[in-house]
Design an enzyme around this catalytic site. Structure first.
Site, PDB file in Angstrom:
ATOM      1  N   HIS A   1     -10.872  -0.195   3.394  1.00  0.00           N
ATOM      2  CA  HIS A   1     -11.330  -1.045   4.513  1.00  0.00           C
ATOM      3  C   HIS A   1     -12.278  -0.270   5.428  1.00  0.00           C
ATOM      4  O   HIS A   1     -13.221  -0.844   5.986  1.00  0.00           O
ATOM      5  CB  HIS A   1     -10.140  -1.534   5.340  1.00  0.00           C
ATOM      6  CG  HIS A   1      -9.437  -2.741   4.785  1.00  0.00           C
ATOM      7  ND1 HIS A   1     -10.065  -3.945   4.545  1.00  0.00           N
ATOM      8  CD2 HIS A   1      -8.142  -2.929   4.435  1.00  0.00           C
ATOM      9  CE1 HIS A   1      -9.185  -4.826   4.079  1.00  0.00           C
ATOM     10  NE2 HIS A   1      -8.011  -4.236   3.993  1.00  0.00           N
TER      11      HIS A   1
ATOM     12  N   CYS B   1      -3.663  -8.584   0.744  1.00  0.00           N
ATOM     13  CA  CYS B   1      -4.473  -8.146   1.906  1.00  0.00           C
ATOM     14  C   CYS B   1      -4.358  -9.202   2.983  1.00  0.00           C
ATOM     15  O   CYS B   1      -4.488 -10.402   2.693  1.00  0.00           O
ATOM     16  CB  CYS B   1      -5.933  -7.974   1.474  1.00  0.00           C
ATOM     17  SG  CYS B   1      -7.009  -7.393   2.803  1.00  0.00           S
ATOM     18  N   LEU B   2      -4.133  -8.765   4.215  1.00  0.00           N
ATOM     19  CA  LEU B   2      -4.010  -9.718   5.318  1.00  0.00           C
ATOM     20  C   LEU B   2      -5.334 -10.436   5.575  1.00  0.00           C
ATOM     21  O   LEU B   2      -5.345 -11.484   6.214  1.00  0.00           O
ATOM     22  CB  LEU B   2      -3.529  -8.996   6.585  1.00  0.00           C
ATOM     23  CG  LEU B   2      -2.145  -8.335   6.462  1.00  0.00           C
ATOM     24  CD1 LEU B   2      -1.780  -7.615   7.749  1.00  0.00           C
ATOM     25  CD2 LEU B   2      -1.079  -9.361   6.093  1.00  0.00           C
TER      26      LEU B   2
ATOM     27  N   HIS C   1      -5.783   1.542  -0.115  1.00  0.00           N
ATOM     28  CA  HIS C   1      -6.226   0.185   0.235  1.00  0.00           C
ATOM     29  C   HIS C   1      -6.828   0.174   1.649  1.00  0.00           C
ATOM     30  O   HIS C   1      -7.904  -0.383   1.874  1.00  0.00           O
ATOM     31  CB  HIS C   1      -5.026  -0.768   0.128  1.00  0.00           C
ATOM     32  CG  HIS C   1      -5.278  -2.175   0.565  1.00  0.00           C
ATOM     33  ND1 HIS C   1      -5.243  -3.246  -0.304  1.00  0.00           N
ATOM     34  CD2 HIS C   1      -5.558  -2.709   1.786  1.00  0.00           C
ATOM     35  CE1 HIS C   1      -5.496  -4.357   0.356  1.00  0.00           C
ATOM     36  NE2 HIS C   1      -5.681  -4.062   1.640  1.00  0.00           N
ATOM     37  N   GLU C   2      -6.117   0.806   2.588  1.00  0.00           N
ATOM     38  CA  GLU C   2      -6.593   0.806   3.985  1.00  0.00           C
ATOM     39  C   GLU C   2      -7.856   1.657   4.137  1.00  0.00           C
ATOM     40  O   GLU C   2      -8.761   1.312   4.910  1.00  0.00           O
ATOM     41  CB  GLU C   2      -5.498   1.308   4.930  1.00  0.00           C
ATOM     42  CG  GLU C   2      -4.194   0.529   4.918  1.00  0.00           C
ATOM     43  CD  GLU C   2      -4.349  -0.962   5.095  1.00  0.00           C
ATOM     44  OE1 GLU C   2      -5.342  -1.400   5.707  1.00  0.00           O
ATOM     45  OE2 GLU C   2      -3.498  -1.713   4.589  1.00  0.00           O
TER      46      GLU C   2
ATOM     47  N   GLY D   1       0.258  -2.710   6.379  1.00  0.00           N
ATOM     48  CA  GLY D   1      -0.856  -1.853   6.771  1.00  0.00           C
ATOM     49  C   GLY D   1      -1.936  -2.674   7.446  1.00  0.00           C
ATOM     50  O   GLY D   1      -1.986  -3.904   7.296  1.00  0.00           O
TER      51      GLY D   1
ATOM     52  N   GLN E   1     -10.584  -4.592  10.051  1.00  0.00           N
ATOM     53  CA  GLN E   1     -10.017  -5.928   9.835  1.00  0.00           C
ATOM     54  C   GLN E   1      -9.888  -6.712  11.134  1.00  0.00           C
ATOM     55  O   GLN E   1      -9.819  -7.939  11.116  1.00  0.00           O
ATOM     56  CB  GLN E   1      -8.632  -5.833   9.174  1.00  0.00           C
ATOM     57  CG  GLN E   1      -8.676  -5.354   7.733  1.00  0.00           C
ATOM     58  CD  GLN E   1      -7.295  -5.256   7.128  1.00  0.00           C
ATOM     59  OE1 GLN E   1      -6.609  -4.249   7.279  1.00  0.00           O
ATOM     60  NE2 GLN E   1      -6.851  -6.295   6.446  1.00  0.00           N
TER      61      GLN E   1
HETATM   62  O1  K1U Z   1      -4.678  -4.074   4.528  1.00  0.00           O
HETATM   63  C1  K1U Z   1      -3.995  -5.070   4.563  1.00  0.00           C
HETATM   64  O2  K1U Z   1      -4.527  -6.164   4.580  1.00  0.00           O
HETATM   65  C2  K1U Z   1      -2.495  -4.969   4.546  1.00  0.00           C
HETATM   66  C3  K1U Z   1      -1.875  -5.081   3.172  1.00  0.00           C
HETATM   67  C4  K1U Z   1      -1.537  -3.693   2.684  1.00  0.00           C
HETATM   68  C5  K1U Z   1      -1.220  -3.562   1.222  1.00  0.00           C
HETATM   69  C6  K1U Z   1      -0.249  -4.311   0.601  1.00  0.00           C
HETATM   70  C7  K1U Z   1       0.026  -4.124  -0.740  1.00  0.00           C
HETATM   71  C8  K1U Z   1      -0.672  -3.188  -1.455  1.00  0.00           C
HETATM   72  C9  K1U Z   1      -1.646  -2.463  -0.837  1.00  0.00           C
HETATM   73  C10 K1U Z   1      -1.916  -2.647   0.504  1.00  0.00           C
HETATM   74  C11 K1U Z   1      -0.631  -5.948   3.294  1.00  0.00           C
HETATM   75  O3  K1U Z   1       0.276  -5.615   3.963  1.00  0.00           O
HETATM   76  S1  K1U Z   1      -0.603  -7.416   2.428  1.00  0.00           S
HETATM   77  C12 K1U Z   1       1.066  -7.994   2.599  1.00  0.00           C
HETATM   78  C13 K1U Z   1       1.903  -7.428   1.538  1.00  0.00           C
HETATM   79  O4  K1U Z   1       1.461  -7.298   0.412  1.00  0.00           O
HETATM   80  C14 K1U Z   1       3.278  -7.007   1.784  1.00  0.00           C
HETATM   81  C15 K1U Z   1       3.940  -7.372   2.933  1.00  0.00           C
HETATM   82  C16 K1U Z   1       5.240  -6.943   3.141  1.00  0.00           C
HETATM   83  C17 K1U Z   1       5.878  -6.178   2.205  1.00  0.00           C
HETATM   84  C18 K1U Z   1       5.222  -5.814   1.049  1.00  0.00           C
HETATM   85  C19 K1U Z   1       3.917  -6.239   0.833  1.00  0.00           C
HETATM   86 ZN    ZN Z   2      -6.386  -5.225   3.229  1.00  0.00          ZN
END
Ligand code: K1U
Ligand code: ZN
Length: 201
Positions: A167, A121-122, A163-164, A73, A78
């Site tokens: 943001h 979170c990225l 989560h998004e 996401g 961001q």
């Molecule tokens: O918003 C962001 O920074 C993206 C975030 C979204 C998210 C992940 C997990 C729970 C809630 C929201 C990410 O993508 S972090 C990377 C991550 O956790 C992930 C990546 C690939 C597969 C599964 C998880």
């Molecule tokens: Zn995030």
């Protein structure tokens, strides 16, 4: 059966309007993702008044940047854009699964049941911590063509949407974390400052 000119034109227009991009991670993605401590992450996003090609282009760039970072996401704040736009793709390894684009999303109902999930979170790379949220949400939003939509979500999609959407309001998942010890340890281990968390407890 051969398709009519009108059908072909409609298909071309839909293709032009879609936000599909290749999912292979780019070495040099178009957008930079801000990290914990950046003011851009604490700025509330504004509604998008018109869904046009510029909005779809932003969504495409966000998706390319999200795939490059291996995320599922990404919200416009961001990448420093204070607009109510987010992209989600829970199936980043499957080219045939289209990503989801949410414009001006609003949560219209939440289920009573709560679940705990270890979020990432990225904008806070490598930090993973438990967050409690409603297991189900209902939302209204506009899609990439500006059409009004409603969605009931549960599981990882409900988690990612919440989560998004945080943001879009300048809220980060670490603000929700209740285990102060783990929070401090994880942040320190990955080089982030505790002072940049705005706990909501
Ligand atoms: O918003 C962001 O920074 C993206 C975030 C979204 C998210 C992940 C997990 C729970 C809630 C929201 C990410 O993508 S972090 C990377 C991550 O956790 C992930 C990546 C690939 C597969 C599964 C998880
Ligand atoms: Zn995030």
């Amino acid at each position: 059966m051969a398709r009519s000119f009108a059908q072909l034109a409609r298909t071309a227009e839909q293709g032009h309007r879609s936000v599909h991009v290749p999912k292979e991670p780019l070495d040099q993605p178009p957008l930079t993702i801000h990290r914990l401590g950046a003011k851009e992450l604490r700025t509330a996003a504004r509604r998008i008044s018109k869904v046009d090609e510029a909005v779809r282009d932003l969504a495409r760039s966000m998706l390319l940047s999200m795939y490059a970072a291996r995320g599922i996401g990404l919200a416009a704040p961001q990448v420093g854009v204070p607009k109510q736009l987010l992209v989600i793709d829970l199936d980043i390894e499957e080219a045939a699964t289209p990503p989801m684009v949410f414009i001006n999303p609003e949560i219209t109902a939440t289920g009573a049941a709560l679940t705990t999930y270890e979020e990432g979170c990225l904008s806070i790379p490598k930090v993973y911590l438990d967050v409690v949220r409603p297991a189900e949400v209902e939302l209204s939003y506009r899609d990439e063509q500006g059409r009004p939509r409603r969605l009931k979500a549960d599981g990882l999609l409900a988690r990612c949407i919440q989560h998004e959407m945080d943001h879009l309001n300048g809220v980060l998942f670490v603000d929700h974390v209740t285990d102060a010890l783990s929070l401090n340890e994880e942040l320190q281990q990955h080089g982030f400052e505790r002072d940049h968390v705005q706990s909501i407890r």
